[in-house]
Each structure stands twice: as structure tokens, then as C-alpha cells.
Design an enzyme around this catalytic site. Sequence first.
Site, PDB file in Angstrom:
ATOM      1  CE  LYS A  14      20.921 -86.774 -91.584  1.00 58.97           C
ATOM      2  NZ  LYS A  14      20.461 -86.090 -90.355  1.00 58.97           N
ATOM      3  NE  ARG A  89      17.948 -91.574 -87.927  1.00 63.51           N
ATOM      4  CZ  ARG A  89      17.661 -90.689 -88.878  1.00 63.51           C
ATOM      5  NH1 ARG A  89      17.889 -90.945 -90.138  1.00 63.51           N
ATOM      6  NH2 ARG A  89      17.141 -89.530 -88.546  1.00 63.51           N
ATOM      7  NE  ARG A 128      12.649 -80.652 -91.162  1.00 63.90           N
ATOM      8  CZ  ARG A 128      13.607 -81.583 -91.027  1.00 63.90           C
ATOM      9  NH1 ARG A 128      14.676 -81.529 -91.788  1.00 63.90           N
ATOM     10  NH2 ARG A 128      13.498 -82.537 -90.143  1.00 63.90           N
ATOM     11  NE  ARG A 134      10.141 -84.906 -91.540  1.00 61.33           N
ATOM     12  CZ  ARG A 134      11.455 -85.120 -91.474  1.00 61.33           C
ATOM     13  NH1 ARG A 134      12.254 -84.591 -92.379  1.00 61.33           N
ATOM     14  NH2 ARG A 134      11.960 -85.852 -90.521  1.00 61.33           N
ATOM     15  NE  ARG A 146      13.089 -86.400 -85.747  1.00 60.62           N
ATOM     16  CZ  ARG A 146      12.637 -85.344 -86.417  1.00 60.62           C
ATOM     17  NH1 ARG A 146      11.538 -84.734 -86.024  1.00 60.62           N
ATOM     18  NH2 ARG A 146      13.292 -84.903 -87.466  1.00 60.62           N
TER      19      ARG A 146
HETATM   20  P1  ADP Z   1      15.802 -86.309 -89.517  1.00 56.44           P
HETATM   21  O1  ADP Z   1      17.249 -86.457 -89.900  1.00 56.44           O
HETATM   22  O2  ADP Z   1      15.309 -84.910 -89.584  1.00 56.44           O
HETATM   23  O3  ADP Z   1      15.464 -86.978 -88.199  1.00 56.44           O
HETATM   24  P2  ADP Z   1      15.000 -88.296 -91.516  1.00 56.44           P
HETATM   25  O4  ADP Z   1      14.167 -87.886 -92.658  1.00 56.44           O
HETATM   26  O5  ADP Z   1      16.388 -88.709 -91.765  1.00 56.44           O
HETATM   27  O6  ADP Z   1      14.909 -87.040 -90.550  1.00 56.44           O
HETATM   28  O7  ADP Z   1      14.281 -89.468 -90.699  1.00 56.44           O
HETATM   29  C1  ADP Z   1      12.954 -89.370 -90.249  1.00 56.44           C
HETATM   30  C2  ADP Z   1      12.579 -90.603 -89.432  1.00 56.44           C
HETATM   31  O8  ADP Z   1      12.637 -91.783 -90.267  1.00 56.44           O
HETATM   32  C3  ADP Z   1      13.509 -90.939 -88.251  1.00 56.44           C
HETATM   33  O9  ADP Z   1      13.195 -90.201 -87.076  1.00 56.44           O
HETATM   34  C4  ADP Z   1      13.254 -92.449 -88.095  1.00 56.44           C
HETATM   35  O10 ADP Z   1      12.027 -92.698 -87.436  1.00 56.44           O
HETATM   36  C5  ADP Z   1      13.087 -92.918 -89.537  1.00 56.44           C
HETATM   37  N1  ADP Z   1      14.399 -93.367 -90.087  1.00 56.44           N
HETATM   38  C6  ADP Z   1      15.141 -92.714 -91.015  1.00 56.44           C
HETATM   39  N2  ADP Z   1      16.295 -93.380 -91.249  1.00 56.44           N
HETATM   40  C7  ADP Z   1      16.286 -94.465 -90.429  1.00 56.44           C
HETATM   41  C8  ADP Z   1      17.195 -95.515 -90.170  1.00 56.44           C
HETATM   42  N3  ADP Z   1      18.391 -95.593 -90.791  1.00 56.44           N
HETATM   43  N4  ADP Z   1      16.866 -96.476 -89.274  1.00 56.44           N
HETATM   44  C9  ADP Z   1      15.690 -96.417 -88.641  1.00 56.44           C
HETATM   45  N5  ADP Z   1      14.788 -95.443 -88.809  1.00 56.44           N
HETATM   46  C10 ADP Z   1      15.066 -94.466 -89.697  1.00 56.44           C
END
Ligand code: ADP
Length: 190
Positions: A14, A89, A128, A134, A146
Site C-alpha cells: 500500500k 482497519r 523489509r 521497524r 498482524r
Molecule cells: P502494515 O500495513 O505493514 O501492517 P502500517 O504501517 O499500516 O503497516 O501499520 C503499522 C501498525 O500501526 C499496525 O500494525 C497497527 O498497530 C497500527 N495502525 C495503523 N493503522 C491503524 C488503524 N487504522 N487502527 C489501529 N491501528 C493502526
Amino acid sequence: MTNIVLFGKPGAGKGTQAEFLKEKYNLVHLSTGDIFRYNMKNDTELGKLAKSYISAGNLVPDEVTTKMVIDSVNANPEANGFLFDGYPRNLSQAEALDAFLESKNMNVAATVALEADDEVLVNRILERGKISQRPDDLDEATIRNRYVVYNNETAPLVAFYKQQGKFHAVDGIGEISEITGRLSAVIDNL
Ligand code: ADP
């Protein structure tokens, strides 16, 4: 104004695709993960709060995340449209987003999903992690959690957006530019 939700499992690409799409369609890229990481790096109150959830691979509480998204949209009154990445999410976030956008006479035009197999993605994330460092990308148990969270909480959004006639999926495996092409074909047809 065209608001697009970029959808997909962790590691689906994404963020990578958002970089191209935001330029092509002149959209403000709103990545909740990026905003959380910025806040963690700068040790803000929001960053401190988010850290324990993120490092365990869990979702940050809805009220915190939704407020952050609303603030970010409101901070960009001149935007031509938003590219939501990592939000919503879960169902409650999707409903909150619809209600908020409606209050501003806006809406979600489409949800575009990048599809790929879990095993391919877990390996992508482990690779990654070697570069990004990270913390949530380094530990396989956290990464797997996740996907559990995705399946339980995020996957129901597919039906939510399908019901609204807004769900479009593209194959997320291939060259980056090829995938941008697939996403663009969907957006150009909206
Ligand atoms: P990825 O898509 O690789 O899991 P993101 O950068 O989108 O990574 O998100 C990293 C973390 O940030 C998630 O695992 C979650 O803990 C938190 N996070 C991101 N977006 C949300 C959301 N909409 N609601 C709750 N937590 C979120």
C-alpha cells in the site's frame, strides 16, 4: 473530490503504491502507520500511547486512531482528495469514516485492494524488516499476529464496501509499475 481507500494485508504494498498514486491523482496520502511512526520517533504523547499496541502487532484503539485521521483531514482543507492507507482497519473505523466524511459532504469513492498470499507477504515483511528496522517487522510472531488481526478485524470490511458497490481488487503480485497500472485502471474508471 475523490477519496480512495487503499486496502490490503500488511506488506501488500500500500505504501509503495500510494507514493505513485498520490502524484498521479494529486491526492493527499494519509497513512496511519506513517503518522504513528512519526509520533513514535519524536516520542510524542500519541507516539508513547501507540507504541505498545504497534510493537505487539495489535490495533491502536479506535478513538485515538479516528481522531488522528479526522485531524489530518481537517488539516488539509485544500486537498483535491485523500488516499487513505491503513485506515479504516475495522468496521467501527469504517463507519466513523463514513459519518465524518458525510458531515463534510464528502464520501469514499472507492476501496481498492491489493491482493496477495499471506506466506508471500510474511516473507516480504521479514525482508523489509532487515532494512526498515521497524520493530513490528522484525519478529515473526508479531508479524503473524498482524495477519490474525487482519483476518478477524479488517477482512470484514471487504463485505462492507462490496455492499456499497465500492470494492475493487487487483493482483498485488508483479512489478511495482505493473501494479500501479492495475490500480490506475480501476481509479480511471470510477
Ligand atoms: P502494515 O500495513 O505493514 O501492517 P502500517 O504501517 O499500516 O503497516 O501499520 C503499522 C501498525 O500501526 C499496525 O500494525 C497497527 O498497530 C497500527 N495502525 C495503523 N493503522 C491503524 C488503524 N487504522 N487502527 C489501529 N491501528 C493502526
